[in-house]
Enzyme design. Structure first.
Site, PDB file in Angstrom:
ATOM      1  CB  SER A 145      -0.855  -0.002   1.275  1.00 55.87           C
ATOM      2  OG  SER A 145      -1.469   1.260   1.466  1.00 55.87           O
ATOM      3  CE1 TYR A 158      -4.300  -2.235   5.095  1.00 51.17           C
ATOM      4  CE2 TYR A 158      -3.420  -0.036   4.740  1.00 51.17           C
ATOM      5  CZ  TYR A 158      -3.952  -1.206   4.231  1.00 51.17           C
ATOM      6  OH  TYR A 158      -4.122  -1.356   2.874  1.00 51.17           O
TER       7      TYR A 158
HETATM    8  P1  NAI Z   1     -11.133  -6.470  -0.277  1.00 52.86           P
HETATM    9  O1  NAI Z   1     -11.692  -6.363   1.098  1.00 52.86           O
HETATM   10  O2  NAI Z   1     -12.060  -6.429  -1.431  1.00 52.86           O
HETATM   11  O3  NAI Z   1     -10.227  -7.760  -0.426  1.00 52.86           O
HETATM   12  C1  NAI Z   1      -9.484  -8.318   0.607  1.00 52.86           C
HETATM   13  C2  NAI Z   1      -9.647  -9.817   0.522  1.00 52.86           C
HETATM   14  O4  NAI Z   1      -8.817 -10.438   1.508  1.00 52.86           O
HETATM   15  C3  NAI Z   1     -11.077 -10.264   0.799  1.00 52.86           C
HETATM   16  O5  NAI Z   1     -11.486 -11.159  -0.216  1.00 52.86           O
HETATM   17  C4  NAI Z   1     -10.979 -10.963   2.144  1.00 52.86           C
HETATM   18  O6  NAI Z   1     -11.896 -12.017   2.317  1.00 52.86           O
HETATM   19  C5  NAI Z   1      -9.565 -11.505   2.073  1.00 52.86           C
HETATM   20  N1  NAI Z   1      -9.062 -11.861   3.385  1.00 52.86           N
HETATM   21  C6  NAI Z   1      -9.164 -11.158   4.554  1.00 52.86           C
HETATM   22  N2  NAI Z   1      -8.599 -11.848   5.552  1.00 52.86           N
HETATM   23  C7  NAI Z   1      -8.146 -13.009   5.016  1.00 52.86           C
HETATM   24  C8  NAI Z   1      -7.457 -14.128   5.547  1.00 52.86           C
HETATM   25  N3  NAI Z   1      -7.134 -14.198   6.844  1.00 52.86           N
HETATM   26  N4  NAI Z   1      -7.150 -15.143   4.714  1.00 52.86           N
HETATM   27  C9  NAI Z   1      -7.464 -15.097   3.395  1.00 52.86           C
HETATM   28  N5  NAI Z   1      -8.091 -14.043   2.837  1.00 52.86           N
HETATM   29  C10 NAI Z   1      -8.424 -13.019   3.642  1.00 52.86           C
HETATM   30  O7  NAI Z   1     -10.086  -5.272  -0.369  1.00 52.86           O
HETATM   31  P2  NAI Z   1      -9.044  -4.880  -1.496  1.00 52.86           P
HETATM   32  O8  NAI Z   1      -9.034  -3.417  -1.572  1.00 52.86           O
HETATM   33  O9  NAI Z   1      -9.239  -5.650  -2.725  1.00 52.86           O
HETATM   34  O10 NAI Z   1      -7.674  -5.291  -0.782  1.00 52.86           O
HETATM   35  C11 NAI Z   1      -6.731  -6.175  -1.347  1.00 52.86           C
HETATM   36  C12 NAI Z   1      -5.338  -5.784  -0.863  1.00 52.86           C
HETATM   37  O11 NAI Z   1      -4.996  -4.500  -1.387  1.00 52.86           O
HETATM   38  C13 NAI Z   1      -5.210  -5.680   0.663  1.00 52.86           C
HETATM   39  O12 NAI Z   1      -3.974  -6.218   1.075  1.00 52.86           O
HETATM   40  C14 NAI Z   1      -5.225  -4.178   0.896  1.00 52.86           C
HETATM   41  O13 NAI Z   1      -4.546  -3.800   2.077  1.00 52.86           O
HETATM   42  C15 NAI Z   1      -4.503  -3.686  -0.345  1.00 52.86           C
HETATM   43  N6  NAI Z   1      -4.737  -2.283  -0.661  1.00 52.86           N
HETATM   44  C16 NAI Z   1      -5.989  -1.837  -1.006  1.00 52.86           C
HETATM   45  C17 NAI Z   1      -6.172  -0.502  -1.303  1.00 52.86           C
HETATM   46  C18 NAI Z   1      -7.500   0.048  -1.696  1.00 52.86           C
HETATM   47  O14 NAI Z   1      -7.633   1.291  -1.753  1.00 52.86           O
HETATM   48  N7  NAI Z   1      -8.513  -0.753  -1.990  1.00 52.86           N
HETATM   49  C19 NAI Z   1      -5.070   0.452  -1.243  1.00 52.86           C
HETATM   50  C20 NAI Z   1      -3.814  -0.128  -0.875  1.00 52.86           C
HETATM   51  C21 NAI Z   1      -3.664  -1.450  -0.595  1.00 52.86           C
END
Ligand code: NAI
Length: 257
Positions: A145, A158
């Site tokens: 991130s 985080y």
């Molecule tokens: P999201 O909430 O749509 O996806 C996150 C996924 O991780 C979900 O499918 C969730 O079920 C899964 N997850 C959570 N805990 C878990 C575990 N213990 N084991 C397996 N899966 C698990 O959110 P998004 O935005 O797609 O996030 C994906 C990555 O991108 C994350 O690491 C987030 O920190 C990072 N990120 C997102 C940003 C944004 O603005 N959306 C910005 C910077 C980084």
């Protein structure tokens, strides 16, 4: 035929948001994608991602597992090796966040975020890395991130997890380079996904975020997926041990005078 055709890829947290977009992009390039999902409630979403991958010309399977559980991660990597004989690309994407001031943060809140984002990245890297080391080839991409380097009040767990991922990535990149394995972080800015519901549902908050972005808008998951696909491919064969920032210019601090 792209360079990802036939590649064996694991995407953690692949049933939504950025992980889903990356899994579908890999599928459209003809890869074999293991779509990891966290809870039984996400099984339907994961199945839909596998269906989209198959329609796009790739193939896939959905694998449930908690990335912070050592036994789940061993089982996840083991099932991919059993099905496809190896692992070419690991995308450590699973991540969570929860806003809470540091002085009010419970130890449980702290642990949950660190264990998912940082320990999960470690466990998956260790298990997939062993397979890649045998192969003498592989790519590990971590979804960090801009909060790998931008402090963020209310998100100490985080930012600590993402900052930790920076030196984890660099260290592992050095350890695994002699085995032909590249390790890279992708640092998204603000992307339209479910993790940002608290911003997307509040027009004022959304405007405040957008005003921090020189390109004037939040990013799309597909824009992160395009970068990830490039880094996973041989086009990026000389890139390791660094973070690629994909943030519409957010980290230029446009409001700083
Ligand atoms: P999201 O909430 O749509 O996806 C996150 C996924 O991780 C979900 O499918 C969730 O079920 C899964 N997850 C959570 N805990 C878990 C575990 N213990 N084991 C397996 N899966 C698990 O959110 P998004 O935005 O797609 O996030 C994906 C990555 O991108 C994350 O690491 C987030 O920190 C990072 N990120 C997102 C940003 C944004 O603005 N959306 C910005 C910077 C980084």
């Amino acid at each position: 035929m792209t360079s990802l055709s036939g590649k064996r890829i694991i995407v953690t947290g692949g049933s939504s948001g950025i992980g889903r977009a990356c899994a579908e992009r890999f599928g459209s390039e003809g890869a074999r994608v293991a779509v990891n999902y966290y809870s039984p409630g996400e099984a339907g979403d994961a199945a839909a991602v596998v269906e989209a991958i198959t329609k796009a010309g790739g193939s896939g399977m959905a694998v449930q597992g908690d990335v912070s559980s050592e036994s789940d991660v061993i089982a996840l990597v083991g099932s991919v090796v059993k099905a496809w004989g190896g692992v070419d690309v690991l995308l450590n994407n699973a991540g969570i966040e929860k806003q809470i001031p540091t002085l009010e943060m419970s130890l449980e809140d702290w642990h949950r975020v660190i264990e998912t984002n940082l320990t999960g990245t470690f466990l998956c890297t260790r298990e997939a890395g062993k397979v890649m080391q045998e192969q003498k080839a592989g790519v590990i991409i971590n979804m960090s991130s801009v909060h790998e380097f931008i402090p963020w009040p209310g998100f100490a767990h985080y930012t600590s997890s993402k900052g930790g991922m920076k030196l984890f990535m660099g260290t592992v990149a050095r350890e695994l380079a002699p085995s032909g394995i590249r390790v890279v972080n992708v640092a998204p800015g603000a992307i339209v996904t479910p993790i940002n519901t608290f911003v997307l549902d509040d027009p004022e908050a959304k405007h405040a975020v957008e005003s921090e972005i020189p390109l004037g808008r939040m990013g799309r998951p597909e824009e992160i997926a395009a970068t990830v696909a490039f880094l996973a491919s041989d086009e990026a064969s000389y890139i390791t041990g660094t973070t690629v920032v994909v943030d519409g210019g957010m980290s230029l601090y446009p409001k700083f005078v």
